[in-house]
Enzyme design. Structure first.
Site, PDB file in Angstrom:
ATOM      1  N   LYS A 122      -3.431 -37.370  -0.118  1.00 46.00           N
ATOM      2  CA  LYS A 122      -2.418 -38.344   0.276  1.00 46.00           C
ATOM      3  C   LYS A 122      -2.710 -38.961   1.643  1.00 46.00           C
ATOM      4  CE  LYS A 122       1.174 -35.924  -2.313  1.00 46.00           C
ATOM      5  NZ  LYS A 122       2.539 -35.382  -2.264  1.00 46.00           N
ATOM      6  N   ASN A 160       6.004 -34.993  -6.011  1.00 41.40           N
ATOM      7  CA  ASN A 160       7.163 -34.465  -6.716  1.00 41.40           C
ATOM      8  C   ASN A 160       7.282 -34.983  -8.147  1.00 41.40           C
ATOM      9  OD1 ASN A 160       9.243 -32.595  -6.283  1.00 41.40           O
ATOM     10  ND2 ASN A 160      10.761 -34.231  -6.181  1.00 41.40           N
ATOM     11  N   PRO A 216       4.666 -41.190  -1.634  1.00 45.96           N
ATOM     12  CA  PRO A 216       3.573 -41.651  -2.490  1.00 45.96           C
ATOM     13  C   PRO A 216       2.692 -40.489  -2.944  1.00 45.96           C
ATOM     14  CG  PRO A 216       3.806 -43.064  -0.568  1.00 45.96           C
ATOM     15  CD  PRO A 216       4.688 -41.882  -0.334  1.00 45.96           C
ATOM     16  N   GLU A 217       2.214 -40.576  -4.174  1.00 45.97           N
ATOM     17  CA  GLU A 217       1.366 -39.526  -4.729  1.00 45.97           C
ATOM     18  C   GLU A 217      -0.079 -39.997  -4.736  1.00 45.97           C
ATOM     19  OE1 GLU A 217       3.081 -37.199  -7.700  1.00 45.97           O
ATOM     20  OE2 GLU A 217       5.116 -37.789  -7.188  1.00 45.97           O
ATOM     21  N   ARG A 248      12.900 -30.313  -2.657  1.00 48.69           N
ATOM     22  CA  ARG A 248      12.691 -31.554  -3.389  1.00 48.69           C
ATOM     23  C   ARG A 248      13.458 -31.507  -4.710  1.00 48.69           C
ATOM     24  NH1 ARG A 248       7.338 -32.829  -1.745  1.00 48.69           N
ATOM     25  NH2 ARG A 248       7.312 -32.703   0.525  1.00 48.69           N
TER      26      ARG A 248
END
Length: 263
Positions: free
Chosen positions: A51, A165, A2-3, A249
């Site tokens: 986050k 990401n 999650p961002e 990533r």
């Protein structure tokens, strides 16, 4: 993972359901805090920090959690079935008379003193969605290591907090630079910082993340679009891992629109 916008939404749901109400159930299913019982105490607020999630509880205590890749907080009305996952994945239960918040697969869950929150989140840079946002400080931190690849610098939460990401790939596309370009070579990096702030704020209240401008286009320019045509020039979008080898990533970019080194 999650961002920042997703974590902000989770904090908002938790705050709306719990804040200002006494706990009727408090259950932490991690060995270190399994005996903690804060029933009867009032939840003061639930605040996102990058986050991280900080649930402050009466008596000077904070429940600190981080979702990482698979964690989630779900909020259920009283009597509503829990559908967030099997029972063995539950790590936390916070209940009031009207709602129950259930934390699933939380890799970071700890009860700390509120006055010690800096030990958990003090390393973070300015929060893109927080009251501490400072664009000049975020830019200064980003440029401290001018040789660092742009994508890695954006993901480093010590520079600015909230980018994951997805936004990393999208912001590099906006900057017309590959994620491997040394950040010191990026023209007008202040514009990139402003774009990051603008994107997260635009998506803060939306259930579906969008970085493209037109509703009928795909919601994202490059992320998750490997092999599909670039919405700007038509070239096939490419993907490669980026990172130090321990936390690589998948990273997406347009080989024609974005200039700079590539794998």
């Amino acid at each position: 993972m999650p961002e920042g916008d997703s974590v902000w939404q989770a904090a908002h749901r938790l705050h709306t359901a719990l804040a200002g109400r006494p706990l009727t159930r408090f259950d932490l299913r991690v060995p270190r805090f399994a005996t903690a019982d804060l029933t009867g105490r009032t939840v003061l607020d639930v605040t996102p920090r990058g986050k991280h999630l900080l649930a402050r509880i009466e008596g000077g205590l904070t429940l600190h959690s981080h979702l990482r890749m698979d964690g989630a907080w779900k909020v259920y009305a009283a009597g509503e079935p829990w559908r967030g996952g099997p029972a063995h994945q539950i790590r936390a239960i916070l209940g009031t008379a009207h709602h129950t918040a259930v934390g699933y697969r939380l890799p970071v869950l700890e009860l700390i003193r509120t006055q010690d929150e800096a030990e958990a989140v003090g390393h973070l840079g300015p929060d893109l969605l927080g009251p501490d946002w400072n664009a000049d400080e975020a830019l200064r931190r980003l440029l401290e290591d001018p040789a660092r690849p742009l994508g890695e610098a954006l993901l480093d939460q010590r520079n600015l907090a909230g980018i994951g990401n997805v936004y990393k790939s999208e912001l590099c596309f906006f900057a017309r630079a590959t994620p491997w370009l040394p950040i010191g070579e990026l023209p007008a990096p202040d514009r990139l910082v402003a774009a990051a702030k603008r994107l997260l704020e635009a998506n803060r209240d939306s259930p579906r993340r969008r970085t493209t401008l037109r509703a009928l286009t795909p919601p994202l320019y490059v992320y998750g679009r490997e092999g599909r045509p670039c919405l700007r020039c038509g070239a096939p979008i490419r993907v490669a891992d980026q990172g130090d080898g321990t936390r690589a990533r998948p990273t997406y970019w347009c080989p024609r629109c974005q200039l700079g080194p590539t794998p």
